[in-house]
Scaffold this motif. Structure first.
Motif, mmCIF file in Angstrom:
data_model
loop_
_atom_site.group_PDB
_atom_site.id
_atom_site.type_symbol
_atom_site.label_atom_id
_atom_site.label_comp_id
_atom_site.label_asym_id
_atom_site.label_seq_id
_atom_site.Cartn_x
_atom_site.Cartn_y
_atom_site.Cartn_z
ATOM 1 N N ARG A 149 -1.052 -7.203 8.269
ATOM 2 C CA ARG A 149 -0.990 -7.930 6.994
ATOM 3 C C ARG A 149 -1.619 -9.314 7.136
ATOM 4 N N THR A 170 1.254 2.355 4.056
ATOM 5 C CA THR A 170 1.489 1.343 3.020
ATOM 6 C C THR A 170 1.810 1.981 1.674
ATOM 7 N N SER A 177 6.732 -3.024 3.488
ATOM 8 C CA SER A 177 5.618 -3.926 3.767
ATOM 9 C C SER A 177 4.316 -3.219 3.401
ATOM 10 N N CYS A 178 3.344 -3.980 2.908
ATOM 11 C CA CYS A 178 2.078 -3.412 2.438
ATOM 12 C C CYS A 178 0.907 -4.015 3.205
ATOM 13 N N VAL A 179 -0.057 -3.163 3.500
ATOM 14 C CA VAL A 179 -1.283 -3.581 4.168
ATOM 15 C C VAL A 179 -2.420 -3.500 3.155
ATOM 16 N N ASP A 180 -3.285 -4.488 3.175
ATOM 17 C CA ASP A 180 -4.431 -4.520 2.271
ATOM 18 C C ASP A 180 -5.445 -3.458 2.737
ATOM 19 N N ASP A 312 4.697 -9.043 0.089
ATOM 20 C CA ASP A 312 3.453 -8.299 -0.134
ATOM 21 C C ASP A 312 3.297 -7.865 -1.590
#
Length: 408
Positions: A149, A170, A177-180, A312
């Protein structure tokens, strides 16, 4: 039976009609092809089937007519509205597996060899993390964990020699939690790495990772939102490189023996037809529940990507159509208060898994992530008091009533 020439505009239409094959007996619903093997009219026909790409009429470990429909339907959902580099509608290949773990095993073992490295991030589903650290690493494939992240930390991690695959989950399980996807896949492609995305929590209706050219593979535990009814186990691996999927990935899949079964496939096909309707209700209910819990005096914190307080939130808002039906929270009082809350529930179901019509509540530290060392999971935010909630489609007033009496 819809015409293949009809251009479907809506995802619900794709879920109902996409991938369907004409049945020789004119069955309206894709039948259950409960046969381990399929006969040949002639020796020549058998040779043709083995030599051809379509392996659905040989032996069910290699393929099955029902599997083909499910695979094509999932591929149609993931590719819906996306254009490939050639300007034509994106074409994907999907392979249906007996479970999510089977599909994930095919992904890791077909793309990596001894000496390669897999870069991933923290707060993965416990089964994925254990598969990586207790099985994949046994094959001399090194696992690197970094905070993907953080662009600077991600860039630094990608300088590690020998990386073959970057694996993203994600939103992640259970911290959300999020990942781009756009950023990380672009960074990985500049290095020549493969990229895979676990899209289980979002479903193709809410998030389509193949929109980003850097994404090579998408994974789902079909047990969850795609099936939607908690009635069958399954997993699917989709790939952009059709030739690679039809050759090496398919070969690993059939030799590892992780094939689906006809009955679970039938249930999956039926479940997918209501994906959009279900997801809209999951999302709206989860938002109300998250806002309620965030204001409750007995709740320490809430992790839901739809709340501006989630770290996020901006990433989720950018790459998801809506925020999903999953959330986690901590009750004040630690593990004792959490156990008391779970035991007091009267409507919500105490169970692992997610994505079913009814609301499921679980305790990750002692259930889904019990195999992850305590210090490790706590560093990822999976504390002893964390409660995970898969918000169902019940009437929202009933869900809230149950939560209120359980939190008293």
């Amino acid at each position: 039976m819809s015409s293949k020439d009809f251009k479907m505009k809506g995802s619900s239409t794709v879920a109902v009609h996409g991938g369907n094959e004409p049945d020789p007996m004119y069955s309206h619903i894709t039948p259950i092809y409960a046969s381990s093997t399929f006969y040949f009219d002639t020796a020549e026909q058998g040779m043709e089937r083995f030599a051809g790409e379509d392996k659905t009429q040989i032996y069910t470990r290699l393929g099955n007519p029902g599997f083909k429909v499910a695979e094509q339907k999932i591929a149609a959902l993931e590719a819906h509205g996306i254009t490939g580099q050639d300007g034509n509608p994106l074409q994907l290949k999907a392979l249906l597996h007996a479970s999510g773990q089977a599909a994930m095993s095919t992904l890791f073992l077909s793309t990596c060899k001894p000496g390669d490295k897999i870069l991933t991030h923290f707060s993965l589903y416990g089964g994925t993390q254990e598969l990586l650290t207790k099985v994949v690493e046994e094959h001399q494939i090194e696992i690197i964990v970094a905070d993907l992240r953080n662009p600077e930390l991600a860039a630094k991690a990608m300088e590690t020699p020998g990386i073959r695959l970057v694996h993203i989950e994600t939103p992640a399980n259970p911290t959300l939690s999020c990942v781009d996807i756009s950023l990380i896949s672009e960074m990985a492609k500049q290095k020549g790495y493969l990229v895979s995305v676990d899209n289980t929590f979002a479903s193709p209706y809410l998030q389509q990772p193949f929109k980003y050219p850097g994404v090579d593979f998408v994974f789902h535990s079909t047990t969850k939102y795609l099936n939607g009814h908690g009635s069958a186990i399954g997993g699917v691996l989709l790939g952009r490189d059709l030739e690679f999927m039809k050759t090496k990935v398919w070969k690993w899949h059939v030799l590892l023996g992780g094939n689906a079964n006809p009955f679970d496939c039938y249930l999956l096909i039926q479940g997918m037809k209501t994906l959009e309707l279900r997801m809209d209700r999951h999302c709206s209910n989860a938002m109300v529940v998250a806002e309620y819990l965030e204001k409750h005096p007995q709740v320490e914190k809430v992790m839901f990507t739809g709340l501006p307080s989630h770290p996020d939130h901006a990433i989720a808002k950018k790459q998801m159509k809506n925020f999903g039906g999953m959330l986690s929270f901590e009750v004040k009082g630690g593990i004792e208060a959490g156990v008391r809350f779970i035991n007091r529930l009267q409507l919500c179901t105490r169970a692992v898994s997610l994505g079913t019509l009814d609301t499921l509540v679980s305790h990750p530290a002692s259930m889904s992530h019990v195999g992850v060392p305590k210090a490790e999971r706590e560093s990822y935010g999976i504390t002893d008091g964390l409660i995970r909630m898969s918000v169902g489609i019940e009437n929202i007033e009933d869900i809230l009533t149950d939560l209120e009496q359980a939190l008293q």
